[in-house]
Design an enzyme around this catalytic site. Structure first.
Site, mmCIF file in Angstrom:
data_model
loop_
_atom_site.group_PDB
_atom_site.id
_atom_site.type_symbol
_atom_site.label_atom_id
_atom_site.label_comp_id
_atom_site.label_asym_id
_atom_site.label_seq_id
_atom_site.Cartn_x
_atom_site.Cartn_y
_atom_site.Cartn_z
ATOM 1 N N ASP A 28 27.002 28.674 50.167
ATOM 2 C CA ASP A 28 28.452 28.471 50.782
ATOM 3 C C ASP A 28 28.595 26.905 50.981
ATOM 4 O O ASP A 28 27.385 26.283 51.308
ATOM 5 C CB ASP A 28 28.376 29.183 52.135
ATOM 6 C CG ASP A 28 29.882 29.281 52.662
ATOM 7 O OD1 ASP A 28 30.950 28.995 51.810
ATOM 8 O OD2 ASP A 28 29.870 29.720 53.699
ATOM 9 N N ASN A 30 30.544 24.567 49.273
ATOM 10 C CA ASN A 30 30.909 23.681 48.189
ATOM 11 C C ASN A 30 32.242 22.942 48.415
ATOM 12 O O ASN A 30 32.325 21.470 48.179
ATOM 13 C CB ASN A 30 31.017 24.191 46.697
ATOM 14 C CG ASN A 30 29.764 24.646 46.326
ATOM 15 O OD1 ASN A 30 28.711 24.575 46.827
ATOM 16 N ND2 ASN A 30 29.712 25.670 45.261
ATOM 17 N N ARG A 32 33.771 22.530 51.261
ATOM 18 C CA ARG A 32 33.690 21.546 52.496
ATOM 19 C C ARG A 32 32.940 20.364 52.276
ATOM 20 O O ARG A 32 33.029 19.339 52.705
ATOM 21 C CB ARG A 32 33.098 22.295 53.762
ATOM 22 C CG ARG A 32 34.173 23.130 54.608
ATOM 23 C CD ARG A 32 33.325 24.308 55.456
ATOM 24 N NE ARG A 32 32.938 25.053 54.479
ATOM 25 C CZ ARG A 32 32.099 26.110 55.183
ATOM 26 N NH1 ARG A 32 31.702 25.994 56.380
ATOM 27 N NH2 ARG A 32 31.737 26.966 54.514
ATOM 28 N N HIS A 45 31.849 22.350 43.468
ATOM 29 C CA HIS A 45 31.073 23.598 42.718
ATOM 30 C C HIS A 45 30.340 22.951 41.528
ATOM 31 O O HIS A 45 29.095 23.586 41.284
ATOM 32 C CB HIS A 45 32.184 24.418 41.925
ATOM 33 C CG HIS A 45 33.054 24.994 42.784
ATOM 34 N ND1 HIS A 45 32.633 25.705 43.949
ATOM 35 C CD2 HIS A 45 34.589 25.255 43.113
ATOM 36 C CE1 HIS A 45 33.531 26.260 44.748
ATOM 37 N NE2 HIS A 45 34.763 26.248 44.304
ATOM 38 N N SER A 73 32.330 35.900 44.700
ATOM 39 C CA SER A 73 32.653 37.184 44.924
ATOM 40 C C SER A 73 33.810 38.157 44.685
ATOM 41 O O SER A 73 34.750 37.348 44.082
ATOM 42 C CB SER A 73 32.354 37.348 46.581
ATOM 43 O OG SER A 73 33.640 36.932 47.185
ATOM 44 N N LEU A 139 9.951 33.969 36.824
ATOM 45 C CA LEU A 139 11.146 34.450 37.944
ATOM 46 C C LEU A 139 12.281 35.230 37.427
ATOM 47 O O LEU A 139 12.706 34.980 36.228
ATOM 48 C CB LEU A 139 11.766 32.933 38.484
ATOM 49 C CG LEU A 139 12.981 33.095 39.232
ATOM 50 C CD1 LEU A 139 12.602 33.563 40.581
ATOM 51 C CD2 LEU A 139 13.666 31.838 39.408
ATOM 52 N N ARG A 202 27.346 34.979 58.702
ATOM 53 C CA ARG A 202 27.626 36.536 58.463
ATOM 54 C C ARG A 202 27.391 36.762 56.987
ATOM 55 O O ARG A 202 26.766 35.687 56.197
ATOM 56 C CB ARG A 202 29.039 36.607 58.635
ATOM 57 C CG ARG A 202 30.088 35.586 57.890
ATOM 58 C CD ARG A 202 31.598 35.770 57.646
ATOM 59 N NE ARG A 202 32.295 34.767 57.509
ATOM 60 C CZ ARG A 202 32.609 33.632 58.007
ATOM 61 N NH1 ARG A 202 32.535 33.359 59.142
ATOM 62 N NH2 ARG A 202 33.362 32.689 57.124
ATOM 63 N N SER A 204 29.010 38.184 54.646
ATOM 64 C CA SER A 204 30.183 38.435 53.570
ATOM 65 C C SER A 204 29.953 39.319 52.562
ATOM 66 O O SER A 204 30.295 39.088 51.270
ATOM 67 C CB SER A 204 30.484 36.941 53.311
ATOM 68 O OG SER A 204 30.730 36.354 54.198
ATOM 69 N N GLU A 215 15.750 39.364 56.147
ATOM 70 C CA GLU A 215 15.490 38.355 57.468
ATOM 71 C C GLU A 215 16.608 37.279 57.091
ATOM 72 O O GLU A 215 16.653 36.852 56.002
ATOM 73 C CB GLU A 215 14.052 37.588 57.487
ATOM 74 C CG GLU A 215 13.051 38.207 57.888
ATOM 75 C CD GLU A 215 13.212 38.886 59.282
ATOM 76 O OE1 GLU A 215 13.731 38.107 60.225
ATOM 77 O OE2 GLU A 215 12.750 39.928 59.672
HETATM 78 C C1 FPP Z 1 30.963 28.666 48.100
HETATM 79 O O1 FPP Z 1 31.533 27.394 48.328
HETATM 80 C C2 FPP Z 1 30.786 28.673 46.544
HETATM 81 C C3 FPP Z 1 31.309 29.441 45.553
HETATM 82 C C4 FPP Z 1 32.287 30.404 45.987
HETATM 83 C C5 FPP Z 1 31.262 29.252 44.179
HETATM 84 C C6 FPP Z 1 29.636 29.041 44.080
HETATM 85 C C7 FPP Z 1 29.433 28.469 42.789
HETATM 86 C C8 FPP Z 1 28.327 27.733 42.543
HETATM 87 C C9 FPP Z 1 27.450 27.347 43.559
HETATM 88 C C10 FPP Z 1 28.058 26.905 41.483
HETATM 89 C C11 FPP Z 1 27.159 28.061 40.490
HETATM 90 C C12 FPP Z 1 28.065 28.817 39.654
HETATM 91 C C13 FPP Z 1 27.634 29.529 38.689
HETATM 92 C C14 FPP Z 1 28.907 30.560 38.119
HETATM 93 C C15 FPP Z 1 26.693 29.233 37.943
HETATM 94 P P1 FPP Z 1 33.017 27.600 48.833
HETATM 95 O O2 FPP Z 1 33.833 27.039 47.566
HETATM 96 O O3 FPP Z 1 33.140 28.839 49.541
HETATM 97 O O4 FPP Z 1 32.974 26.442 49.983
HETATM 98 P P2 FPP Z 1 33.933 26.192 51.289
HETATM 99 O O5 FPP Z 1 33.497 27.248 52.243
HETATM 100 O O6 FPP Z 1 33.503 25.027 52.045
HETATM 101 O O7 FPP Z 1 35.244 26.366 50.933
#
Ligand code: FPP
Length: 253
Positions: A28, A30, A32, A45, A73, A139, A202, A204, A215
């Protein structure tokens, strides 16, 4: 062993740390991270993919067997269309750029989530990465994409109900194992630890059945800032937990 000592030594020497067999991560923050730097959200991202590569490398080095990451999600469809398209494109680009290295590193890839709403090229890509890595024994990287715990359970209930309706299963014979077999994660052990970055506390809708006894470790760093130091701090926290699984005796994680 303190986190600082562990950083200064090799993973093999981090004997004080307990290593979870299955680590799950809610990546979570990206958006912000990007906004705090005056960048557009999608740049967050892009950095998030780099942090994911670091996590995969760390998981291999520290001997984690299963790593599940929450990449998209079922609720993320509510985001602007451009951002959704961008994240879908990232999955394609991640596979295109990293598949050879992942194969070389003996990583097996499994993608879990609903296939509803995924276009044909993406469905083909998912089938291809899974089949090309199916025989790898290192892995297991489980990418939760278009994933939601409630919709996973709903699909599981539908498939079990269909078995009952067809006369192949009696309601009284439904056990926890029946439900587990009907989940996307069938055959994968439950996560021992779930890390969430970015300070939110949370789950989510992530692995809500499987995470019943996981944990939970929350770290303040945004996902793009995830590195070995944050990883070791989370492992240190996990190592200090007393896991009882509803009983009274402590079990090692
Ligand atoms: C959460 O940050 C991130 C996502 C919803 C996208 C996750 C994607 C990546 C980490 C890249 C890797 C992805 C793939 C498909 C290989 P947010 O955008 O919810 O951040 P925020 O809560 O600050 O808005």
């Amino acid at each position: 062993m303190s986190v600082e000592t562990a950083i200064a030594t090799t993973p093999a020497a981090t004997s004080g740390l307990r290593i979870p067999g299955h680590l799950a991560v809610i990546m979570d923050g990206n958006g912000r991270w990007a906004q705090a730097r005056g960048k557009v959200r999608t740049e967050g991202h892009v950095e998030g993919v780099k942090a994911l590569r670091r996590l995969v490398d760390l998981s291999i080095r520290y001997g984690i067997k299963h790593l599940t990451v929450f990449s998209f999600s079922s609720e993320n469809w509510r985001r602007p269309r451009d951002e959704v398209n961008f994240i879908f494109g990232l999955l394609h680009r991640f596979v295109a750029s990293d598949l050879a290295t992942l194969i070389q590193n003996n990583v097996r890839i499994r993608i879990i989530g609903s296939s509803k709403g995924l276009d044909e090229p993406l469905r083909r890509l998912i089938a291809e990465v899974q089949s090309k890595t199916a025989n790898n024994t290192g892995l297991e990287l489980i990418v939760a994409f278009n994933y939601g715990g409630k919709s996973e359970l709903t699909e599981a209930v539908q498939s079990i109900a269909a078995e009952v309706a067809a006369g192949r299963l009696k309601p009284e014979d439904i056990t926890e194992a029946t439900v587990e077999r009907a989940l996307y994660t069938s055959g994968i052990p439950d996560p021992d630890m779930i890390i969430r970055t970015s300070g939110e506390q949370r789950v989510s809708n992530f692995l809500i059945w499987q995470g019943a006894y996981s944990e939970l470790v929350f770290v303040e760093e945004h996902w793009p800032d995830f590195n070995e130091q944050v990883f070791l701090r989370a492992l240190d926290e996990y190592s200090s937990r007393n896991r009882r699984f509803g009983g009274i005796e402590s079990r090692s994680p």
